[in-house]
Write a protein that holds these residues in place. Sequence first.
Motif, PDB file in Angstrom:
ATOM      1  N   GLN A 155      52.516   1.208 126.069  1.00  0.00           N
ATOM      2  CA  GLN A 155      51.505   0.155 126.072  1.00  0.00           C
ATOM      3  C   GLN A 155      51.681  -0.776 127.272  1.00  0.00           C
ATOM      4  O   GLN A 155      50.705  -1.165 127.920  1.00  0.00           O
ATOM      5  CB  GLN A 155      51.621  -0.630 124.764  1.00  0.00           C
ATOM      6  CG  GLN A 155      50.495  -1.598 124.488  1.00  0.00           C
ATOM      7  CD  GLN A 155      50.593  -2.163 123.074  1.00  0.00           C
ATOM      8  OE1 GLN A 155      51.387  -1.701 122.254  1.00  0.00           O
ATOM      9  NE2 GLN A 155      49.780  -3.173 122.795  1.00  0.00           N
ATOM     10  N   VAL A 156      52.920  -1.129 127.578  1.00  0.00           N
ATOM     11  CA  VAL A 156      53.191  -1.998 128.716  1.00  0.00           C
ATOM     12  C   VAL A 156      52.813  -1.300 130.024  1.00  0.00           C
ATOM     13  O   VAL A 156      52.199  -1.894 130.910  1.00  0.00           O
ATOM     14  CB  VAL A 156      54.671  -2.422 128.733  1.00  0.00           C
ATOM     15  CG1 VAL A 156      55.031  -3.112 130.043  1.00  0.00           C
ATOM     16  CG2 VAL A 156      54.967  -3.353 127.570  1.00  0.00           C
ATOM     17  N   VAL A 157      53.169  -0.030 130.148  1.00  0.00           N
ATOM     18  CA  VAL A 157      52.846   0.720 131.362  1.00  0.00           C
ATOM     19  C   VAL A 157      51.331   0.791 131.554  1.00  0.00           C
ATOM     20  O   VAL A 157      50.810   0.559 132.645  1.00  0.00           O
ATOM     21  CB  VAL A 157      53.456   2.130 131.322  1.00  0.00           C
ATOM     22  CG1 VAL A 157      52.944   2.977 132.486  1.00  0.00           C
ATOM     23  CG2 VAL A 157      54.981   2.052 131.373  1.00  0.00           C
ATOM     24  N   CYS A 212      47.459  -1.780 141.114  1.00  0.00           N
ATOM     25  CA  CYS A 212      48.161  -2.000 142.380  1.00  0.00           C
ATOM     26  C   CYS A 212      49.651  -2.271 142.204  1.00  0.00           C
ATOM     27  O   CYS A 212      50.365  -2.482 143.188  1.00  0.00           O
ATOM     28  CB  CYS A 212      47.511  -3.164 143.128  1.00  0.00           C
ATOM     29  SG  CYS A 212      47.526  -4.717 142.197  1.00  0.00           S
ATOM     30  N   THR A 213      50.146  -2.268 140.968  1.00  0.00           N
ATOM     31  CA  THR A 213      51.547  -2.601 140.714  1.00  0.00           C
ATOM     32  C   THR A 213      52.488  -1.519 141.238  1.00  0.00           C
ATOM     33  O   THR A 213      52.251  -0.325 141.047  1.00  0.00           O
ATOM     34  CB  THR A 213      51.783  -2.778 139.198  1.00  0.00           C
ATOM     35  OG1 THR A 213      50.865  -3.741 138.691  1.00  0.00           O
ATOM     36  CG2 THR A 213      53.207  -3.242 138.925  1.00  0.00           C
ATOM     37  N   PRO A 243      49.418   1.640 136.417  1.00  0.00           N
ATOM     38  CA  PRO A 243      49.541   1.627 137.879  1.00  0.00           C
ATOM     39  C   PRO A 243      49.086   2.936 138.500  1.00  0.00           C
ATOM     40  O   PRO A 243      49.148   3.993 137.877  1.00  0.00           O
ATOM     41  CB  PRO A 243      51.051   1.403 138.088  1.00  0.00           C
ATOM     42  CG  PRO A 243      51.689   1.912 136.841  1.00  0.00           C
ATOM     43  CD  PRO A 243      50.724   1.625 135.732  1.00  0.00           C
ATOM     44  N   ASP A 244      48.637   2.840 139.735  1.00  0.00           N
ATOM     45  CA  ASP A 244      48.190   4.043 140.437  1.00  0.00           C
ATOM     46  C   ASP A 244      49.332   5.031 140.647  1.00  0.00           C
ATOM     47  O   ASP A 244      49.119   6.242 140.690  1.00  0.00           O
ATOM     48  CB  ASP A 244      47.580   3.658 141.792  1.00  0.00           C
ATOM     49  CG  ASP A 244      46.334   2.805 141.627  1.00  0.00           C
ATOM     50  OD1 ASP A 244      45.671   2.936 140.585  1.00  0.00           O
ATOM     51  OD2 ASP A 244      46.041   1.995 142.524  1.00  0.00           O
ATOM     52  N   ALA A 245      50.541   4.510 140.827  1.00  0.00           N
ATOM     53  CA  ALA A 245      51.720   5.364 141.008  1.00  0.00           C
ATOM     54  C   ALA A 245      52.869   4.790 140.188  1.00  0.00           C
ATOM     55  O   ALA A 245      53.077   3.574 140.153  1.00  0.00           O
ATOM     56  CB  ALA A 245      52.118   5.434 142.486  1.00  0.00           C
ATOM     57  N   LEU A 299      60.267  -3.034 137.172  1.00  0.00           N
ATOM     58  CA  LEU A 299      61.152  -1.994 136.625  1.00  0.00           C
ATOM     59  C   LEU A 299      61.120  -2.066 135.099  1.00  0.00           C
ATOM     60  O   LEU A 299      61.405  -3.111 134.515  1.00  0.00           O
ATOM     61  CB  LEU A 299      62.584  -2.205 137.117  1.00  0.00           C
ATOM     62  CG  LEU A 299      62.780  -2.263 138.644  1.00  0.00           C
ATOM     63  CD1 LEU A 299      64.173  -2.758 138.979  1.00  0.00           C
ATOM     64  CD2 LEU A 299      62.534  -0.903 139.255  1.00  0.00           C
ATOM     65  N   ILE A 300      60.744  -0.961 134.467  1.00  0.00           N
ATOM     66  CA  ILE A 300      60.729  -0.887 133.008  1.00  0.00           C
ATOM     67  C   ILE A 300      61.847   0.050 132.577  1.00  0.00           C
ATOM     68  O   ILE A 300      61.867   1.225 132.949  1.00  0.00           O
ATOM     69  CB  ILE A 300      59.372  -0.377 132.501  1.00  0.00           C
ATOM     70  CG1 ILE A 300      58.251  -1.312 132.978  1.00  0.00           C
ATOM     71  CG2 ILE A 300      59.368  -0.286 130.981  1.00  0.00           C
ATOM     72  CD1 ILE A 300      56.867  -0.802 132.659  1.00  0.00           C
TER      73      ILE A 300
END
Length: 496
Positions: free
Chosen positions: A38-40, A46-47, A71-73, A101-102
């Motif tokens: 969920q966080v991702v 752009c993150t 994020p895109d990447a 960083l997760i």
Amino acid sequence: MPLLAISGLGAESSQLHVQGLYWLACDTAEDATVLCRQVVEGLPGCTRASLIADAQAMGDVLGALDAVQGPDALALYEANPQAMLRLVDDLPRIDVPGRVLIVLAPADVWDGGKVEGWCNALRTVLMAEAALMLVISGGQCAGVVERLRAFNQGVDGLAQVYRGKGGVRYLQHFWSNALGKVGTRDIKLVRLDAGFAVAASPQAPTDTGGDELLCLAQRPVLEGAPAFSEHWQVCESLDELTDKAGRAVSATVIFAMEGGQRLDTLARQLHHLRQLRGNALKLVVREMAPTLRYQDEQLLLACGATQIVPFGASLSRFLTLVESIQGYVWRRHLPTDFDALLARLRPLAICGLVAPGAFAEAVQTMWHGVRNGEIVHQLLVLRPAPGLTPLQACSRTVFRRDGDIACVVGDVLFLFLFACRSEGVEQALDHIFQLSWKELFISQEVLAGVDSLAAPAFLDDNVPQPPRIDAAAQLPARERPALAPRRVALAKWGAV
């Protein structure tokens, strides 16, 4: 700005600093995986983001990750428990500066070790490199949480997701971000398809933020008048208004809905503000041109609008309506997924006379908004007058709106009207039928649900063809009295 993407949590408890260290402790590995995913998915495109986990946990997160969100990447780094403990030594290999960083790891990684020293060493590097780390631990390990509670100077935020009090709970021990610091909160969560959300609308905050008298408004809503008092701030653009509203707590925010403006853009802004700032914020939309239909109004209300001022309301009436909502707290449930909400409140690209199978499938799809209480549709059964078939009754029909569809089943006509109030049914029928529908049909029944569409007759995929207009049977001719002359006496004007 990074967020814990838990709908309804509020900005003070969900925003993160752009650098620092936060910790979420989950009672189960499954909850940790769901929250991590969920966080991702909630990170802006752009993150510069990285996920650090062991192979199994990483596969669980990525396996159900929505490819169009997040994020895109996303850089992936596999780490076993021993590598987690030595993470500070590996940070130089991760290109840390400006990165989110997760870390997803079992709680027992730190069991018996000094979690305080691990956090202190990492936070020093994170602050120096302007990086942010969110640790999501899975599994019960009360000792780690207790040590982190006592070590609050080394962690910017600490919260738990645990099972208790009859459900899933979110226990926030402390949390800090650009909006300030908040203490203990114990909130009930609900598990949705998109992840966790606050189970019920939070109570009105005792602290209104000191801005309950503030009115932020786009310039067009004032009709050329200056700001009405020192409490009014006039914004020249939607971006400026949204930026200021993103820092408000219980202010009144007034948007101008002008002709040619994209409705979904405004709806998305409302949804974002309501999700970010909570239920005390008062979001008003003033219609500056006759552009909003019923379904558009329902979309704005479902996305967080407190009030919609219709086109034609005078300036004084507009100000009275704004005054009437002061102290109001928004009480509706805010759906987490904006795109899914938008889909529920938009018709399918289908209209006119269709096969029974296509009719049943389309109606059942569009009926989801009714089940959620977000919109009202009408499902009618019309029985033609004697001597007319349903197809003959349809020979003079004009369907102008997507979502308005009909089908013939036996000797009746089923008609579905998308986004139509009960009081608007007769007007809708007047627009669809070129002849008087009150003479074409002898009965009209409104169905409360779609259960009848499961009948075998709705498996038919044949599209019926109405007869040609010139060959269509007309209404039975009414007997007219024979014409006959009759005597008429004229009186002289002014005669007594």
